[in-house]
Design a protein around this motif. Sequence first.
Motif, PDB file in Angstrom:
ATOM      1  N   UNK A 129       0.829  -1.205   0.000  1.00 34.53           N
ATOM      2  CA  UNK A 129       0.000   0.000   0.000  1.00 34.53           C
ATOM      3  C   UNK A 129       0.859   1.249   0.000  1.00 34.53           C
ATOM      4  N   UNK A 130       1.939   1.228   0.768  1.00 36.48           N
ATOM      5  CA  UNK A 130       2.845   2.376   0.817  1.00 36.48           C
ATOM      6  C   UNK A 130       3.468   2.649  -0.548  1.00 36.48           C
ATOM      7  N   UNK A 131       3.828   1.571  -1.273  1.00 34.28           N
ATOM      8  CA  UNK A 131       4.399   1.734  -2.613  1.00 34.28           C
ATOM      9  C   UNK A 131       3.374   2.346  -3.562  1.00 34.28           C
ATOM     10  N   UNK A 132       2.111   1.907  -3.462  1.00 34.75           N
ATOM     11  CA  UNK A 132       1.054   2.447  -4.324  1.00 34.75           C
ATOM     12  C   UNK A 132       0.839   3.929  -4.052  1.00 34.75           C
ATOM     13  N   UNK A 133       0.761   4.297  -2.784  1.00 34.15           N
ATOM     14  CA  UNK A 133       0.539   5.701  -2.417  1.00 34.15           C
ATOM     15  C   UNK A 133       1.700   6.570  -2.889  1.00 34.15           C
ATOM     16  N   UNK A 134       2.914   6.069  -2.740  1.00 36.47           N
ATOM     17  CA  UNK A 134       4.084   6.833  -3.201  1.00 36.47           C
ATOM     18  C   UNK A 134       4.105   6.953  -4.728  1.00 36.47           C
ATOM     19  N   UNK A 135       3.592   5.933  -5.420  1.00 37.85           N
ATOM     20  CA  UNK A 135       3.556   5.979  -6.876  1.00 37.85           C
ATOM     21  C   UNK A 135       2.540   7.021  -7.363  1.00 37.85           C
ATOM     22  N   UNK A 136       1.442   7.155  -6.645  1.00 37.54           N
ATOM     23  CA  UNK A 136       0.452   8.187  -6.994  1.00 37.54           C
ATOM     24  C   UNK A 136       1.024   9.571  -6.751  1.00 37.54           C
ATOM     25  N   UNK A 137       1.689   9.715  -5.611  1.00 34.44           N
ATOM     26  CA  UNK A 137       2.303  10.993  -5.284  1.00 34.44           C
ATOM     27  C   UNK A 137       1.275  12.102  -5.177  1.00 34.44           C
ATOM     28  N   UNK A 138       1.510  13.198  -5.879  1.00 36.67           N
ATOM     29  CA  UNK A 138       0.619  14.351  -5.858  1.00 36.67           C
ATOM     30  C   UNK A 138      -0.232  14.424  -7.121  1.00 36.67           C
ATOM     31  N   UNK A 139      -0.351  13.317  -7.832  1.00 33.10           N
ATOM     32  CA  UNK A 139      -1.106  13.299  -9.080  1.00 33.10           C
ATOM     33  C   UNK A 139      -2.602  13.122  -8.811  1.00 33.10           C
ATOM     34  N   UNK A 140      -3.396  13.350  -9.849  1.00 40.47           N
ATOM     35  CA  UNK A 140      -4.835  13.127  -9.766  1.00 40.47           C
ATOM     36  C   UNK A 140      -5.133  11.638  -9.892  1.00 40.47           C
ATOM     37  N   UNK A 141      -6.251  11.225  -9.357  1.00 37.89           N
ATOM     38  CA  UNK A 141      -6.636   9.820  -9.429  1.00 37.89           C
ATOM     39  C   UNK A 141      -8.157   9.713  -9.398  1.00 37.89           C
ATOM     40  N   UNK A 142      -8.645   8.545  -9.772  1.00 36.63           N
ATOM     41  CA  UNK A 142     -10.078   8.266  -9.701  1.00 36.63           C
ATOM     42  C   UNK A 142     -10.317   7.090  -8.765  1.00 36.63           C
ATOM     43  N   UNK A 143     -11.567   6.947  -8.365  1.00 35.63           N
ATOM     44  CA  UNK A 143     -11.931   5.975  -7.340  1.00 35.63           C
ATOM     45  C   UNK A 143     -12.955   4.999  -7.899  1.00 35.63           C
ATOM     46  N   UNK A 144     -12.730   3.708  -7.713  1.00 33.39           N
ATOM     47  CA  UNK A 144     -13.677   2.666  -8.115  1.00 33.39           C
ATOM     48  C   UNK A 144     -14.035   1.857  -6.868  1.00 33.39           C
ATOM     49  N   UNK A 145     -15.314   1.783  -6.572  1.00 30.82           N
ATOM     50  CA  UNK A 145     -15.774   1.106  -5.359  1.00 30.82           C
ATOM     51  C   UNK A 145     -16.812   0.055  -5.723  1.00 30.82           C
ATOM     52  N   UNK A 146     -16.684  -1.111  -5.119  1.00 31.77           N
ATOM     53  CA  UNK A 146     -17.688  -2.163  -5.273  1.00 31.77           C
ATOM     54  C   UNK A 146     -17.956  -2.737  -3.897  1.00 31.77           C
ATOM     55  N   UNK A 147     -19.223  -2.980  -3.616  1.00 32.36           N
ATOM     56  CA  UNK A 147     -19.564  -3.522  -2.304  1.00 32.36           C
ATOM     57  C   UNK A 147     -20.267  -4.857  -2.457  1.00 32.36           C
ATOM     58  N   UNK A 148     -19.992  -5.760  -1.518  1.00 29.64           N
ATOM     59  CA  UNK A 148     -20.606  -7.086  -1.528  1.00 29.64           C
ATOM     60  C   UNK A 148     -20.494  -7.686  -0.142  1.00 29.64           C
ATOM     61  N   UNK A 149     -21.062  -8.844   0.044  1.00 25.34           N
ATOM     62  CA  UNK A 149     -20.978  -9.559   1.314  1.00 25.34           C
ATOM     63  C   UNK A 149     -19.946 -10.670   1.218  1.00 25.34           C
ATOM     64  N   UNK A 150     -19.236 -10.897   2.327  1.00 20.23           N
ATOM     65  CA  UNK A 150     -18.276 -11.998   2.348  1.00 20.23           C
ATOM     66  C   UNK A 150     -18.972 -13.268   2.802  1.00 20.23           C
ATOM     67  N   UNK A 151     -18.204 -14.329   3.004  1.00 17.77           N
ATOM     68  CA  UNK A 151     -18.784 -15.622   3.361  1.00 17.77           C
ATOM     69  C   UNK A 151     -19.462 -15.621   4.722  1.00 17.77           C
ATOM     70  N   UNK A 152     -19.093 -14.661   5.581  1.00 17.56           N
ATOM     71  CA  UNK A 152     -19.716 -14.560   6.905  1.00 17.56           C
ATOM     72  C   UNK A 152     -20.888 -13.584   6.901  1.00 17.56           C
ATOM     73  N   UNK A 153     -21.360 -13.210   5.723  1.00 11.58           N
ATOM     74  CA  UNK A 153     -22.508 -12.316   5.521  1.00 11.58           C
ATOM     75  C   UNK A 153     -22.244 -10.952   6.151  1.00 11.58           C
TER      76      UNK A 153
END
Length: 226
Positions: A129-153
């Motif tokens: 995660x730290x590598x990803x955040x450092x790779x983004x740096x101060x650039x613009x980004x977009x967000x993709x979110x998906x929600x679901x239930x896991x095996x424990x509901x």
Amino acid sequence: MERFNEHIGAVNSCHNDARIQFKSFQDQRHSVSNVLRSCGREIDIAYRTRLTAALDVTRFLLKQGLAFRGNDESTSSSNRGNFLELFEWYSQRNTEIFEVVNQNAPANNQLTSPMIQKDLAHACASKITSVIINDIGDNYFSLIVDESRDSSVKEQMGVVLRYVNKEGRVIERFLAIVHVSDTTSLCLKDAIDSLFVQHGLSLSKLRGQGYDGASNMRGIKILSKP
């Protein structure tokens, strides 16, 4: 000479005992502190070797997306799960590792317990995660979110970031899975805000949002009459 002999005394006299201790003090190689330091260095080297091997196994399983635990992890089991079996296979092919694991390691310092496995996996996830955040740096980004239930509901939200890296390529990186109490817009928004604060991401750099299947985040859709 009689006086000297009386002063020296027998072999177990105080004089001879003090003389032996003085010679031992002069020989620092056999001193208690030096022996403890030598043992301490050996213990540190063995621990580092054992930890590195466990981390290598963890990284391999995470990269391949394989499960860690087995149904039966007892010593009599023929298949103790991916982590323990791969750890055993690794040690059998490396003498340096074999000498510091399993029966050659302290019973309370095996580094194979489920808690240690989770700690190693969390450490790898934190580093990635730290590598990803450092790779983004101060650039613009977009967000993709998906929600679901896991095996424990339990409701959970997967978060993916999409951005352009320094080489000009479009990159999509999975950031985290966040457990939420429900999938209302307010709950998802609070979870996203907390995630951004945790990783130092700024909403001012957000330039796009996608919520696959989460209709409550898209707002009310007004259907026109035919």
